[in-house]
Motif scaffolding. Sequence first.
Motif, PDB file in Angstrom:
ATOM      1  N   ILE A  96       0.859  -1.185   0.000  1.00  0.00           N
ATOM      2  CA  ILE A  96       0.000   0.000   0.000  1.00  0.00           C
ATOM      3  C   ILE A  96       0.898   1.238   0.000  1.00  0.00           C
ATOM      4  CG2 ILE A  96      -1.749   1.310   1.266  1.00  0.00           C
ATOM      5  CD1 ILE A  96      -2.694  -1.319   2.513  1.00  0.00           C
ATOM      6  N   PRO A  97       0.855   2.047  -1.069  1.00  0.00           N
ATOM      7  CA  PRO A  97       1.633   3.290  -1.026  1.00  0.00           C
ATOM      8  C   PRO A  97       1.001   4.266  -0.025  1.00  0.00           C
ATOM      9  CG  PRO A  97       0.850   2.786  -3.262  1.00  0.00           C
ATOM     10  CD  PRO A  97       0.121   1.885  -2.318  1.00  0.00           C
ATOM     11  N   PRO A  98       1.825   5.017   0.739  1.00  0.00           N
ATOM     12  CA  PRO A  98       1.241   6.029   1.629  1.00  0.00           C
ATOM     13  C   PRO A  98       0.360   6.992   0.819  1.00  0.00           C
ATOM     14  CG  PRO A  98       3.587   5.765   2.072  1.00  0.00           C
ATOM     15  CD  PRO A  98       3.288   4.969   0.825  1.00  0.00           C
ATOM     16  N   GLY A  99      -0.775   7.356   1.375  1.00  0.00           N
ATOM     17  CA  GLY A  99      -1.687   8.266   0.682  1.00  0.00           C
ATOM     18  C   GLY A  99      -2.628   7.578  -0.292  1.00  0.00           C
ATOM     19  N   ALA A 100      -2.541   6.258  -0.401  1.00  0.00           N
ATOM     20  CA  ALA A 100      -3.375   5.525  -1.365  1.00  0.00           C
ATOM     21  C   ALA A 100      -4.850   5.580  -0.965  1.00  0.00           C
ATOM     22  CB  ALA A 100      -2.928   4.069  -1.445  1.00  0.00           C
ATOM     23  N   THR A 101      -5.714   5.335  -1.957  1.00  0.00           N
ATOM     24  CA  THR A 101      -7.133   5.107  -1.683  1.00  0.00           C
ATOM     25  C   THR A 101      -7.343   3.599  -1.626  1.00  0.00           C
ATOM     26  OG1 THR A 101      -7.842   7.138  -2.753  1.00  0.00           O
ATOM     27  CG2 THR A 101      -9.479   5.378  -2.572  1.00  0.00           C
ATOM     28  N   VAL A 102      -7.793   3.137  -0.462  1.00  0.00           N
ATOM     29  CA  VAL A 102      -7.922   1.695  -0.220  1.00  0.00           C
ATOM     30  C   VAL A 102      -9.385   1.402   0.081  1.00  0.00           C
ATOM     31  CG1 VAL A 102      -7.182  -0.204   1.256  1.00  0.00           C
ATOM     32  CG2 VAL A 102      -5.563   1.615   0.677  1.00  0.00           C
ATOM     33  N   ALA A 103      -9.938   0.401  -0.620  1.00  0.00           N
ATOM     34  CA  ALA A 103     -11.375   0.125  -0.470  1.00  0.00           C
ATOM     35  C   ALA A 103     -11.600  -1.301   0.000  1.00  0.00           C
ATOM     36  CB  ALA A 103     -12.089   0.358  -1.801  1.00  0.00           C
ATOM     37  N   LEU A 104     -12.538  -1.446   0.936  1.00  0.00           N
ATOM     38  CA  LEU A 104     -12.903  -2.759   1.482  1.00  0.00           C
ATOM     39  C   LEU A 104     -14.189  -3.192   0.787  1.00  0.00           C
ATOM     40  CD1 LEU A 104     -12.357  -1.834   5.243  1.00  0.00           C
ATOM     41  CD2 LEU A 104     -10.654  -2.577   3.550  1.00  0.00           C
ATOM     42  N   LEU A 105     -14.095  -4.304   0.033  1.00  0.00           N
ATOM     43  CA  LEU A 105     -15.179  -4.688  -0.862  1.00  0.00           C
ATOM     44  C   LEU A 105     -15.730  -6.068  -0.499  1.00  0.00           C
ATOM     45  CD1 LEU A 105     -13.349  -3.704  -4.191  1.00  0.00           C
ATOM     46  CD2 LEU A 105     -14.735  -2.235  -2.724  1.00  0.00           C
ATOM     47  N   PRO A 106     -16.927  -6.140   0.054  1.00  0.00           N
ATOM     48  CA  PRO A 106     -17.564  -7.442   0.280  1.00  0.00           C
ATOM     49  C   PRO A 106     -18.003  -8.019  -1.074  1.00  0.00           C
ATOM     50  CG  PRO A 106     -19.078  -5.675   0.874  1.00  0.00           C
ATOM     51  CD  PRO A 106     -17.763  -5.016   0.508  1.00  0.00           C
ATOM     52  N   PRO A 107     -18.446  -9.302  -1.096  1.00  0.00           N
ATOM     53  CA  PRO A 107     -18.828  -9.904  -2.384  1.00  0.00           C
ATOM     54  C   PRO A 107     -19.858  -9.047  -3.125  1.00  0.00           C
ATOM     55  CG  PRO A 107     -18.751 -11.567  -0.665  1.00  0.00           C
ATOM     56  CD  PRO A 107     -18.566 -10.248   0.022  1.00  0.00           C
ATOM     57  N   TYR A 108     -19.648  -8.887  -4.429  1.00  0.00           N
ATOM     58  CA  TYR A 108     -20.510  -8.021  -5.234  1.00  0.00           C
ATOM     59  C   TYR A 108     -21.886  -8.659  -5.408  1.00  0.00           C
ATOM     60  CZ  TYR A 108     -15.845  -6.327  -6.638  1.00  0.00           C
ATOM     61  OH  TYR A 108     -14.557  -5.865  -6.654  1.00  0.00           O
ATOM     62  N   SER A 109     -22.904  -7.834  -5.526  1.00  0.00           N
ATOM     63  CA  SER A 109     -24.258  -8.366  -5.733  1.00  0.00           C
ATOM     64  C   SER A 109     -25.087  -7.420  -6.596  1.00  0.00           C
ATOM     65  CB  SER A 109     -24.939  -8.637  -4.387  1.00  0.00           C
ATOM     66  OG  SER A 109     -24.962  -7.486  -3.578  1.00  0.00           O
ATOM     67  N   GLY A 110     -24.439  -6.936  -7.671  1.00  0.00           N
ATOM     68  CA  GLY A 110     -25.177  -6.097  -8.617  1.00  0.00           C
ATOM     69  C   GLY A 110     -26.062  -6.949  -9.512  1.00  0.00           C
ATOM     70  N   GLY A 111     -26.863  -6.254 -10.314  1.00  0.00           N
ATOM     71  CA  GLY A 111     -27.728  -6.947 -11.267  1.00  0.00           C
ATOM     72  C   GLY A 111     -29.121  -7.134 -10.742  1.00  0.00           C
TER      73      GLY A 111
END
Lengths: 83, 147
Positions: free
Chosen positions: A68-83
């Motif tokens: 992880i680079p300092p200053g990064a945007t980090v996202a926590l993603l649970p299993p997708y459920s689009g559609g």
Amino acid sequence: MNIVSEKEIHLLAFGMIAEVLNSQERTWPWAMDTDALRADLIHIFPELKDMPFVIAVDMEVNHMNQPIPPGATVALLPPYSGG
Amino acid sequence: MSEKKPKSIFIQGPISGVFVGESIAKHQSKTDIGAHALFLGQVRADVRDGQRVSHIDYSAYEDMALQKVHDIREAAFGQYPLTCMHIYHSLGTVGAGEISLFVFVSSPHRDAAFTALRQIVDQIKSDVPIWGKEVFVDGDATWKVNR
């Protein structure tokens, strides 16, 4: 979006993970890689231990540990459920 | 390389039948098209533990979702002889019986349209960071799980 310092990251959370963190967006202390970040998060939010999620660093998901680079945007993603 | 931000796919609330019809009508001038294939995802009123789903609240990691959809589009255009492709997904509240996903693929012949449509819908479900929260008639809610 908040300004993040070199010792922080911009942390995003979605779905059920956002409910556990009680926020969708916050600054968070920088961790050197995604395994370290996951451990830090579980220490503060033990419920996350049993919840499936992947970590995207600057919108890239890698199922292995990734730096992880300092200053990064980090996202926590649970299993997708689009559609 | 195109560095411009990909076009949004998101529509607030349900996708209307009128919108779908107008999208079809807009293609009358493109006379090299011989086949349109459309997929419409509709919210089911599933019943679980005696509770019926009233609506789904959709949310997304929008920047990443648009990037993923861009990648899915580029891959399909590279693989199949497609004339055009349109992808729309709802955000916010979509009631049971309403449409939340609209994928529209056009090609000179039907094989490419059918095959590409299937691939694109499957990839939207598996690769695009969108989440649905099923809200029951009594107000309880549960996070949707895709099959």
